[in-house]
Design an enzyme around this catalytic site. Structure first.
Site, PDB file in Angstrom:
ATOM      1  N   CYS A   1       0.830  -1.195   0.000  1.00 24.79           N
ATOM      2  CA  CYS A   1       0.000   0.000   0.000  1.00 24.79           C
ATOM      3  C   CYS A   1       0.871   1.254   0.000  1.00 24.79           C
ATOM      4  O   CYS A   1       1.457   1.591  -1.020  1.00 24.79           O
ATOM      5  CB  CYS A   1      -0.975  -0.034   1.180  1.00 24.79           C
ATOM      6  SG  CYS A   1      -2.375   1.106   0.999  1.00 24.79           S
TER       7      CYS A   1
ATOM      8  N   HIS B   1      -3.492  -5.540   1.465  1.00 27.70           N
ATOM      9  CA  HIS B   1      -3.182  -5.902   2.838  1.00 27.70           C
ATOM     10  C   HIS B   1      -3.515  -7.374   3.037  1.00 27.70           C
ATOM     11  O   HIS B   1      -4.399  -7.922   2.396  1.00 27.70           O
ATOM     12  CB  HIS B   1      -3.976  -5.041   3.816  1.00 27.70           C
ATOM     13  CG  HIS B   1      -3.569  -3.600   3.786  1.00 27.70           C
ATOM     14  ND1 HIS B   1      -2.350  -3.162   4.260  1.00 27.70           N
ATOM     15  CD2 HIS B   1      -4.203  -2.499   3.319  1.00 27.70           C
ATOM     16  CE1 HIS B   1      -2.262  -1.849   4.109  1.00 27.70           C
ATOM     17  NE2 HIS B   1      -3.363  -1.426   3.527  1.00 27.70           N
TER      18      HIS B   1
END
Length: 280
Positions: free
Chosen positions: A115, A217
């Site tokens: 991310c 994630h």
């Protein structure tokens, strides 16, 4: 007041997402833990559970890099998620960690950006309205490792993600970010995964397969994918490959133990009835 039961203290290890988890995740290097995994400890670090599966690996030590003096000579580096990519990138530059990470990768190191970590590894970060940095008109140069340009927007992406990798192996994860990244793919920079939604590419693998970036994630919660990535690290270090450690199965087992204990000590039927009556 309603008393529906008393749940006793339970010795069941569960995932946690507060800053105290960082120290719990740390595992020192020893004769048996031969893989030195360094995680950049960003001031705005988020989604600590991305690192949890490595605690199940028998040969992996985990340590956090707070400043340049902590960097050392890791076998692999993870740049985790963050609540402010630009501010954390500036922190890395101020502490000297950014230069060390860039030199490490240039000289053959292996890294994964998740991310915000993916965004940092890119070329440029554009925050015209201050959604990431808090200051309108902010622009920053990334580490310049991956062909990625990121713009921050008001609308946050929050969704589960499913797709495939390689020979149709299932990959699961979730996204939560305001950044929108444009990735320029090539023969040297290829997609990491492909989504179920029309086969769109997700993430990137570049620098001879040594640098990976993804918005997902819990990507390392995919046990077989994590195992293959670790075996690449082991091979690069001249160590034998190991079998898959099924962390997700063990996590599900712990959740089942918690559910069973809850049902044994709490009147679940009364709890459900109370909730239904309260919602009317």
């Amino acid at each position: 007041m309603y008393l529906l039961g008393v749940l006793p203290k339970l010795d069941i290890e569960m995932e946690r997402e507060d800053s105290l988890s960082l120290n719990r995740l740390t595992r020192e290097i020893s004769e048996t833990r031969t893989i030195d995994l360094a995680v950049i400890a960003l001031p705005y670090i988020s989604n600590y559970t991305d690192i949890e599966p490595f605690t199940a690996e028998p040969d992996v030590s985990i340590r956090f890099v707070y400043a340049d003096g902590d960097f050392g000579e890791p076998d692999a580096v993870i740049i985790p998620g963050t609540r402010s990519t630009i501010l954390d990138l500036r922190y890395m530059e101020k502490t000297g960690t950014a230069d060390l990470l860039t030199n490490y990768i240039t000289n053959g190191g292996r890294a994964v950006g998740i991310c915000g970590g993916l965004q940092m590894l890119g070329q440029e970060l554009l925050d015209e309205d201050g959604h990431d940095s808090g200051t309108s008109g902010t622009k920053a140069q990334g580490l310049g490792i991956l062909p990625v340009v990121t713009s921050f927007e008001a609308e946050k992406t929050t969704r589960r993600w499913t797709g495939i990798e390689g020979d149709n192996e299932r990959i699961d994860g979730y996204e939560i970010h305001t950044g929108r990244s444009t990735i320029t793919y090539s023969a040297e920079a290829v997609p990491l995964f492909y989504s179920d939604r029309g086969g769109d590419p997700e993430g990137i693998v570049s620098v001879g397969g040594r640098v990976t970036g993804t918005y997902l994630h819990h990507v390392f919660h995919n046990d077989e994918w994590r195992s293959r990535w670790l075996n690449q690290v082991r091979k690069q270090k001249g160590l034998p490959e190991l079998e898959v450690v099924y962390y997700e199965k063990e996590k599900d087992k712990r959740l089942d133990e918690l559910a069973a204990a809850f049902e044994a000590h709490v009147s679940v039927d009364d709890l459900i009835e109370l909730m239904e009556n309260h919602s009317r």
